[in-house]
Motif scaffolding. Structure first.
Motif, PDB file in Angstrom:
ATOM      1  N   ALA A 124       0.833  -1.202   0.000  1.00  0.00           N
ATOM      2  CA  ALA A 124       0.000   0.000   0.000  1.00  0.00           C
ATOM      3  C   ALA A 124       0.869   1.253   0.000  1.00  0.00           C
ATOM      4  CB  ALA A 124      -0.929  -0.009   1.207  1.00  0.00           C
ATOM      5  N   ALA A 125       1.913   1.261   0.805  1.00  0.00           N
ATOM      6  CA  ALA A 125       2.803   2.423   0.856  1.00  0.00           C
ATOM      7  C   ALA A 125       3.511   2.626  -0.481  1.00  0.00           C
ATOM      8  CB  ALA A 125       3.820   2.250   1.982  1.00  0.00           C
ATOM      9  N   LEU A 126       3.948   1.540  -1.084  1.00  0.00           N
ATOM     10  CA  LEU A 126       4.624   1.623  -2.382  1.00  0.00           C
ATOM     11  C   LEU A 126       3.673   2.121  -3.468  1.00  0.00           C
ATOM     12  CD1 LEU A 126       7.411   1.083  -3.531  1.00  0.00           C
ATOM     13  CD2 LEU A 126       6.662  -1.219  -4.111  1.00  0.00           C
ATOM     14  N   LEU A 127       2.433   1.672  -3.426  1.00  0.00           N
ATOM     15  CA  LEU A 127       1.443   2.167  -4.391  1.00  0.00           C
ATOM     16  C   LEU A 127       1.218   3.666  -4.234  1.00  0.00           C
ATOM     17  CD1 LEU A 127      -1.261  -0.612  -4.533  1.00  0.00           C
ATOM     18  CD2 LEU A 127      -0.043   0.372  -6.464  1.00  0.00           C
ATOM     19  N   SER A 128       1.143   4.142  -2.991  1.00  0.00           N
ATOM     20  CA  SER A 128       0.963   5.572  -2.771  1.00  0.00           C
ATOM     21  C   SER A 128       2.201   6.353  -3.190  1.00  0.00           C
ATOM     22  CB  SER A 128       0.660   5.867  -1.307  1.00  0.00           C
ATOM     23  OG  SER A 128      -0.699   5.696  -1.044  1.00  0.00           O
ATOM     24  N   LEU A 129       3.361   5.772  -2.971  1.00  0.00           N
ATOM     25  CA  LEU A 129       4.602   6.447  -3.333  1.00  0.00           C
ATOM     26  C   LEU A 129       4.757   6.560  -4.846  1.00  0.00           C
ATOM     27  CD1 LEU A 129       7.307   7.638  -2.329  1.00  0.00           C
ATOM     28  CD2 LEU A 129       8.253   5.344  -2.550  1.00  0.00           C
ATOM     29  N   GLN A 168      -4.480   3.881  -0.425  1.00  0.00           N
ATOM     30  CA  GLN A 168      -5.745   3.850   0.301  1.00  0.00           C
ATOM     31  C   GLN A 168      -6.760   2.981  -0.448  1.00  0.00           C
ATOM     32  OE1 GLN A 168      -3.810   6.519   0.039  1.00  0.00           O
ATOM     33  NE2 GLN A 168      -3.406   6.848   2.195  1.00  0.00           N
ATOM     34  N   LEU A 169      -6.786   3.084  -1.755  1.00  0.00           N
ATOM     35  CA  LEU A 169      -7.677   2.225  -2.538  1.00  0.00           C
ATOM     36  C   LEU A 169      -7.286   0.765  -2.391  1.00  0.00           C
ATOM     37  CD1 LEU A 169      -8.164   4.281  -5.835  1.00  0.00           C
ATOM     38  CD2 LEU A 169      -9.683   4.142  -3.859  1.00  0.00           C
ATOM     39  N   TYR A 170      -5.983   0.477  -2.384  1.00  0.00           N
ATOM     40  CA  TYR A 170      -5.503  -0.892  -2.186  1.00  0.00           C
ATOM     41  C   TYR A 170      -5.947  -1.422  -0.822  1.00  0.00           C
ATOM     42  CZ  TYR A 170      -2.303  -4.819  -1.659  1.00  0.00           C
ATOM     43  OH  TYR A 170      -1.783  -6.063  -1.458  1.00  0.00           O
TER      44      TYR A 170
END
Length: 107
Positions: A7-12, A20-22
């Motif tokens: 999730a953090a990597l997706l936001s980054l 947040q969607l993940y």
């Protein structure tokens, strides 16, 4: 890789709201994506306004275009510089929030 790190990597890498969607935090993800898109629209409006003001109604010679480019840059840079810290804070918040929410047990 744990759910929190994904999730953090997706936001980054994907931008604010993707983690947040993940994490299935739909409302917060939509808000972060919406604010990001509004800020992007704001940048586009600033760019077009600055170029429009700089070009004016003068001739389109290469010298006039260079002067217009310099003038457009001079007009838009202060406004863009004010938005960069806001966007950076939004992005960092998205990454940190996605990581913390991703650490919670799945219900």
């Amino acid at each position: 890789m744990t759910r929190a790190w994904k999730a953090a990597l997706l936001s980054l890498l994907g931008g604010p709201g993707m983690g947040q969607l993940y994490n299935r935090d739909w409302k917060k993800g939509a808000i972060l994506i919406g604010v990001t898109l509004l800020m992007l629209a704001w940048v586009v409006v600033i760019l077009f306004q600055s170029v429009s003001i700089a070009l004016g109604d003068g001739p389109s010679t290469p010298e006039a275009m260079e002067r217009a480019k310099a003038e457009a840059t001079r007009l838009m840079m202060p406004r863009l510089k004010s938005g960069v810290p806001v966007w950076t804070i939004l992005w960092v918040y998205g990454v940190i929030d996605a990581w913390f929410v991703g650490r919670r047990p799945v219900a």
